[in-house]
Design a protein around this motif. Structure first.
Motif, PDB file in Angstrom:
ATOM      1  N   CYS A 201     -84.756   7.612 -35.082  1.00 17.57           N
ATOM      2  CA  CYS A 201     -85.498   8.307 -34.826  1.00 17.57           C
ATOM      3  C   CYS A 201     -86.035   9.412 -33.807  1.00 17.57           C
ATOM      4  N   GLY A 202     -85.906  10.808 -34.028  1.00 17.91           N
ATOM      5  CA  GLY A 202     -85.345  11.928 -33.510  1.00 17.91           C
ATOM      6  C   GLY A 202     -86.585  13.300 -32.863  1.00 17.91           C
ATOM      7  N   ASP A 203     -85.965  13.726 -31.669  1.00 21.35           N
ATOM      8  CA  ASP A 203     -86.977  14.679 -31.886  1.00 21.35           C
ATOM      9  C   ASP A 203     -86.321  16.187 -31.237  1.00 21.35           C
ATOM     10  N   SER A 204     -85.008  16.324 -31.484  1.00 17.49           N
ATOM     11  CA  SER A 204     -84.100  17.677 -30.886  1.00 17.49           C
ATOM     12  C   SER A 204     -83.074  18.094 -31.837  1.00 17.49           C
ATOM     13  N   GLY A 205     -83.038  19.155 -31.911  1.00 16.19           N
ATOM     14  CA  GLY A 205     -81.899  19.767 -33.127  1.00 16.19           C
ATOM     15  C   GLY A 205     -81.250  19.179 -33.593  1.00 16.19           C
ATOM     16  N   ASN A 206     -79.507  17.956 -32.515  1.00 17.93           N
ATOM     17  CA  ASN A 206     -79.053  17.783 -32.504  1.00 17.93           C
ATOM     18  C   ASN A 206     -79.056  15.522 -33.394  1.00 17.93           C
ATOM     19  N   ASP A 207     -80.578  16.235 -34.068  1.00 14.75           N
ATOM     20  CA  ASP A 207     -80.690  14.778 -34.156  1.00 14.75           C
ATOM     21  C   ASP A 207     -80.863  14.791 -36.043  1.00 14.75           C
ATOM     22  N   THR A 208     -81.190  16.067 -36.124  1.00 13.37           N
ATOM     23  CA  THR A 208     -80.528  16.770 -37.584  1.00 13.37           C
ATOM     24  C   THR A 208     -79.838  15.635 -38.556  1.00 13.37           C
ATOM     25  N   LEU A 209     -78.625  15.522 -38.097  1.00 12.20           N
ATOM     26  CA  LEU A 209     -77.298  15.123 -38.806  1.00 12.20           C
ATOM     27  C   LEU A 209     -77.436  13.143 -38.883  1.00 12.20           C
ATOM     28  N   MET A 210     -77.799  12.783 -38.285  1.00 13.63           N
ATOM     29  CA  MET A 210     -78.812  11.073 -37.849  1.00 13.63           C
ATOM     30  C   MET A 210     -80.327  10.855 -38.529  1.00 13.63           C
ATOM     31  N   LEU A 211     -81.015  12.145 -39.012  1.00 10.34           N
ATOM     32  CA  LEU A 211     -82.237  11.974 -39.651  1.00 10.34           C
ATOM     33  C   LEU A 211     -81.814  12.005 -40.778  1.00 10.34           C
ATOM     34  N   GLY A 212     -80.593  12.658 -41.387  1.00  8.51           N
ATOM     35  CA  GLY A 212     -80.334  13.206 -42.541  1.00  8.51           C
ATOM     36  C   GLY A 212     -79.663  12.034 -43.581  1.00  8.51           C
ATOM     37  N   GLY A 213     -79.459  10.908 -43.199  1.00  2.82           N
ATOM     38  CA  GLY A 213     -78.284  10.229 -43.399  1.00  2.82           C
ATOM     39  C   GLY A 213     -79.062   9.397 -44.637  1.00  2.82           C
ATOM     40  N   GLU A 214     -78.489   8.277 -45.001  1.00  3.24           N
ATOM     41  CA  GLU A 214     -79.313   7.663 -46.084  1.00  3.24           C
ATOM     42  C   GLU A 214     -79.726   6.384 -45.433  1.00  3.24           C
ATOM     43  N   ASN A 215     -80.331   5.991 -44.299  1.00  2.81           N
ATOM     44  CA  ASN A 215     -81.391   5.268 -43.085  1.00  2.81           C
ATOM     45  C   ASN A 215     -83.032   6.016 -43.137  1.00  2.81           C
ATOM     46  N   ARG A 216     -83.460   4.875 -42.703  1.00  2.74           N
ATOM     47  CA  ARG A 216     -84.951   5.884 -42.884  1.00  2.74           C
ATOM     48  C   ARG A 216     -85.021   6.264 -41.785  1.00  2.74           C
ATOM     49  N   ALA A 217     -85.993   7.183 -41.411  1.00  3.40           N
ATOM     50  CA  ALA A 217     -85.908   8.274 -40.823  1.00  3.40           C
ATOM     51  C   ALA A 217     -87.337   8.263 -40.056  1.00  3.40           C
ATOM     52  N   VAL A 218     -86.923   8.689 -39.373  1.00  2.00           N
ATOM     53  CA  VAL A 218     -88.653   9.265 -37.843  1.00  2.00           C
ATOM     54  C   VAL A 218     -88.459  10.554 -37.510  1.00  2.00           C
ATOM     55  N   VAL A 219     -89.470  11.319 -37.254  1.00  6.84           N
ATOM     56  CA  VAL A 219     -89.494  13.166 -36.397  1.00  6.84           C
ATOM     57  C   VAL A 219     -91.071  13.120 -35.667  1.00  6.84           C
ATOM     58  N   VAL A 220     -90.722  12.748 -35.187  1.00 10.00           N
ATOM     59  CA  VAL A 220     -92.012  12.707 -33.595  1.00 10.00           C
ATOM     60  C   VAL A 220     -93.083  13.952 -34.142  1.00 10.00           C
ATOM     61  N   GLY A 221     -93.985  13.376 -33.012  1.00 18.26           N
ATOM     62  CA  GLY A 221     -95.259  15.035 -33.378  1.00 18.26           C
ATOM     63  C   GLY A 221     -94.943  16.088 -32.394  1.00 18.26           C
ATOM     64  N   ASN A 222     -93.749  15.513 -31.648  1.00 13.32           N
ATOM     65  CA  ASN A 222     -93.275  17.144 -30.192  1.00 13.32           C
ATOM     66  C   ASN A 222     -92.274  17.310 -30.731  1.00 13.32           C
ATOM     67  N   ALA A 223     -91.538  16.531 -31.873  1.00  6.66           N
ATOM     68  CA  ALA A 223     -90.037  17.236 -32.224  1.00  6.66           C
ATOM     69  C   ALA A 223     -90.161  18.601 -31.711  1.00  6.66           C
ATOM     70  N   GLN A 224     -88.507  19.352 -31.216  1.00  7.17           N
ATOM     71  CA  GLN A 224     -88.558  20.820 -31.674  1.00  7.17           C
ATOM     72  C   GLN A 224     -88.681  21.490 -33.058  1.00  7.17           C
ATOM     73  N   PRO A 225     -88.858  22.684 -32.497  1.00  8.57           N
ATOM     74  CA  PRO A 225     -89.774  23.664 -33.679  1.00  8.57           C
ATOM     75  C   PRO A 225     -88.498  23.373 -34.616  1.00  8.57           C
ATOM     76  N   ALA A 226     -87.056  23.809 -34.386  1.00  5.03           N
ATOM     77  CA  ALA A 226     -86.250  23.711 -35.608  1.00  5.03           C
ATOM     78  C   ALA A 226     -86.004  22.615 -36.555  1.00  5.03           C
ATOM     79  N   LEU A 227     -86.108  21.410 -35.403  1.00  4.88           N
ATOM     80  CA  LEU A 227     -86.338  20.151 -35.618  1.00  4.88           C
ATOM     81  C   LEU A 227     -86.669  20.134 -36.858  1.00  4.88           C
ATOM     82  N   MET A 228     -88.123  20.618 -36.472  1.00  5.79           N
ATOM     83  CA  MET A 228     -89.303  20.002 -37.290  1.00  5.79           C
ATOM     84  C   MET A 228     -89.929  20.418 -38.367  1.00  5.79           C
ATOM     85  N   ASP A 229     -89.099  22.163 -38.500  1.00  3.64           N
ATOM     86  CA  ASP A 229     -89.166  22.875 -39.692  1.00  3.64           C
ATOM     87  C   ASP A 229     -87.769  22.218 -40.755  1.00  3.64           C
TER      88      ASP A 229
END
Length: 667
Positions: A201-229
């Motif tokens: 689970c993540g909300d910031s730009g440096n979470d992109t790689l972690m969220l892009g792995g083979e695992n499940r991922a949750v992007v929370v509603g208050n994530a930074q714009p770059a991550l949300m995009d």
């Protein structure tokens, strides 16, 4: 996770409720903070924040495990000493990393973009595998390019992670093996969880790689714009604050924020309970071994033969290896597979900045095998061919050494790490089985110990009480017997004889008095019904403890066998990784020797081949490598020596025969 205390508290309550989150689940916090900074944060939020079992700190450059025996509370997690660093992970990060060289590269990059646009962050934000620079948004890419170029030139491998909003960003330069995804994968494997059961689970730009792995991922509603995009461009499910939407895709974008967004995502993936259907009220539980012997009706089972030694516990398992589950678990946790180098040397990072071409392009001219075909130029051509051959052999000799080292490197296969193989799953399964057997035995041991010792304590107390009150009880009993003696009792008149006075004695009262007195004496006895009840249970529970111990010993033996095999596999694998790294260094060294030799020999070969081609094409016909002056001298001598061959006398004149003078000379 933090930002809204109420939401954080909701998450903590859910996480700690086994009806909502299954027992055995692992909570891991991955943060850019240091351990000390995290400890300060959770100390401040201890009332609302759930305690993790693992910590990933400093953008994946540090991994910590909760020490065995430490309480699973936020208060305990706030104590830095309650965590231990994972040394195997730290060793992984050394590959391709040189802190001093990377720091120099960063300093040069900061100088290049200007100190108004970039600066080093405080040293406490650094560690041995991480350097952090603050940089204006507009200069982040240039700074990253400069650092990457400088480190590549030195054969180093780094990863550059930028995050933050507000005009300035944190630029973390870390070991290429580090990062939130890599560290998450390491922890996931260590706890034996599949990708489908692992949620990042993540909300910031440096979470992109972690969220892009083979695992499940949750992007929370208050994530930074770059991550949300970025997340919006992935294959995802989108939820809302009102309710989680069931999601069968890998990524979920929550409608809610912070910790509530995490809960929403976990619910969307079906990871939140309740996990049990409401059940009817259970029937009254049977009495336990202790409570069964506390009531007035306490008695041993039918047929029980009492012996004083039946209450002796006398069980000492301290020498039994199987009861050391904690050490067995810690041994398993300590196992880790070293990070392997790439399978083919040509694919390694070093080859991106160095030539890894072991071929030699020099092809010997075919006619060098027969220099006599060049006639009088044979000596000259032979000399040129010998020089060409020397250049060719110099290159091929160096190439052969490189190829041999590269082939040896390729022969060491470290592609299938035991830590991600079936042997790891088998070992983990046997460890879980061992844990269940250990828990069963521990409960049986505690039950037996408690019942036997309580019964023995009651017996000891009764013995002391019996000694002090037995005489008094006997006196009371004698009075009761005399007062209610049937010989002195007239049941019809319900009156005592004259010599006993005029007091009315009630037969029922007398009977009760005698029964009560007998009961008091029996209760004070060291072999009372209650004590026999405890003794009977003690015997039964000691037998049950032995059965559980036998099961524990079997489970321990099975686990030890699998552990030893797994440990041996990891040891062998890590040795192969070490051997391959040694061979990698040897291949690099052979290339460092070969490359300048190749450059030199190829250049000389090409230069000499240009001269040779003049002879083969006829452009140097008659030259044979001599200067014009030398050729004139040779030609003059040759013509004079063979004058009859070149000239003849006709009409009193010396006339040239029709012979080609360039056989010896050139014009």
């Amino acid at each position: 996770m933090v930002g809204d205390d109420a939401a954080t508290a909701e998450f903590s309550a859910a996480w700690n409720d086994p009806s909502v989150v299954p027992e055995g689940s692992s909570l891991v916090y991955s943060t850019g903070r240091s351990l000390e900074s995290f400890a300060q944060l959770i100390a401040e939020k201890s009332a609302v924040m759930a305690a993790p079992c693992h910590l990933i700190c400093a953008v994946g450059t540090k991994i910590y495990k909760r020490k065995p025996g430490v309480s699973k509370t936020a208060t305990a997690a706030a104590d830095v000493s309650s965590w231990e660093e994972d040394p195997a992970w730290t060793r992984r990060l050394d590959e391709g990393w040189d802190f001093a060289a990377v720091e120099r590269a960063c300093a040069a990059a900061v100088d290049a973009v200007g100190h108004d646009n970039a600066h080093f962050r405080p040293r406490e934000e650094f560690n041995e595998h991480k350097i952090t620079v603050g940089c204006r948004d507009d200069f982040v890419q240039r700074l990253a390019d400069l650092v990457e170029g400088a480190t590549n030139a030195e054969g180093l491998r780094v990863k550059i992670i930028a995050s933050g909003v507000g005009g300035w960003q944190y630029v973390d330069v870390v070991s290429d093996c580090a990062g939130k995804l890599e560290s998450l994968e390491y922890v996931r494997q260590s706890v034996g969880v599949s990708h489908s059961r692992c949620v990042a689970c993540g909300d910031s730009g440096n979470d992109t790689l972690m969220l892009g792995g083979e695992n499940r991922a949750v992007v929370v509603g208050n994530a930074q714009p770059a991550l949300m995009d970025w997340a919006s461009a992935q294959d995802n499910c989108a939820g809302s604050k009102d309710a989680a939407v069931a999601c069968e895709r890998r990524m979920y974008i929550a409608g809610d924020c912070e910790a509530r967004g995490i809960l929403e995502g976990l619910g969307a993936f079906g990871f939140l309970g309740p996990f049990t259907e409401p059940a009817p009220a259970p029937a009254p539980a049977p009495k336990g071994p202790l409570t069964a012997c506390y009531g007035e009706d306490a008695a041993p089972p039918f047929g029980y033969v009492h012996k004083a030694e039946n209450l002796d516990f006398g069980i000492d398992r301290s020498g039994e290896a199987a009861i050391g589950f904690t050490s067995g678990y810690e041994k398993y946790q300590a196992l880790s597979c070293d990070a392997p180098p790439v399978h083919k040397f040509e694919d390694c990072e070093w080859c991106k900045t160095h030539s890894c071409d072991a071929s030699c392009p020099q092809v010997m001219p075919a006619k060098c095998a027969d220099p006599a075909s060049f006639g009088v130029c044979e000596p000259t051509v032979k000399g040129i061919c010998d020089t060409l051959q020397q250049s060719h052999d110099g290159c091929t000799s160096g190439s052969k050494a490189v190829v041999e080292k590269s082939t040896e490197y390729l022969s060491v296969d470290v592609q299938n790490a035991p830590c991600a193989a079936p042997i790891m799953e088998d070992t983990l399964a046997s460890l879980k089985k061992y844990k269940l057997a250990y828990n069963d035995w521990a409960m049986a041991f505690n039950n037996a110990s408690q019942v036997c010792k309580v019964g023995a304590n009651i017996r000891e107390y009764n013995g002391i009480s019996f000694m002090s009150m037995h005489k008094s009880l006997e006196d009371v009993e004698r009075v009761a017997q005399d007062a209610c003696a049937e010989d002195d009792f007239d049941a019809e008149a319900a009156r005592p004889k004259a010599e006993l006075g005029a007091s009315v004695r009630n037969a029922d009262v007398c009977s009760r008095l005698k029964d009560l007195t007998a009961s008091m004496i029996a209760d004070a006895d060291t072999s009372s019904a209650q004590i026999q009840c405890f003794a009977a249970n003690c015997v039964a529970l000691k037998a049950a403890e032995q059965v559980k111990l036998d099961a524990l010993v079997a489970a321990h033996a099975e686990y030890e066998a699998k552990y030893l095999a797994y440990s041996a596999a990891i040891t062998a694998y890590n040795q192969k990784v070490s051997d391959k790294n040694t061979l990698k260094a040897a291949v690099m060294e052979s290339y460092e020797i070969f490359n300048p030799i190749k450059t030199t020999t190829v250049a000389k070969f090409d230069k000499d081949n240009v001269v040779y081609q003049k002879f083969e094409s006829g452009a140097a016909k008659g030259n044979c490598g001599l200067s014009d002056c030398e050729m004139e001298s040779v030609c003059g001598y040759a013509v004079a020596a063979d004058a009859d061959y070149y000239v003849e006398e006709k009409g009193g004149k010396c006339v040239q025969k029709h012979k080609d003078l360039v056989e010896h000379c050139h014009k």
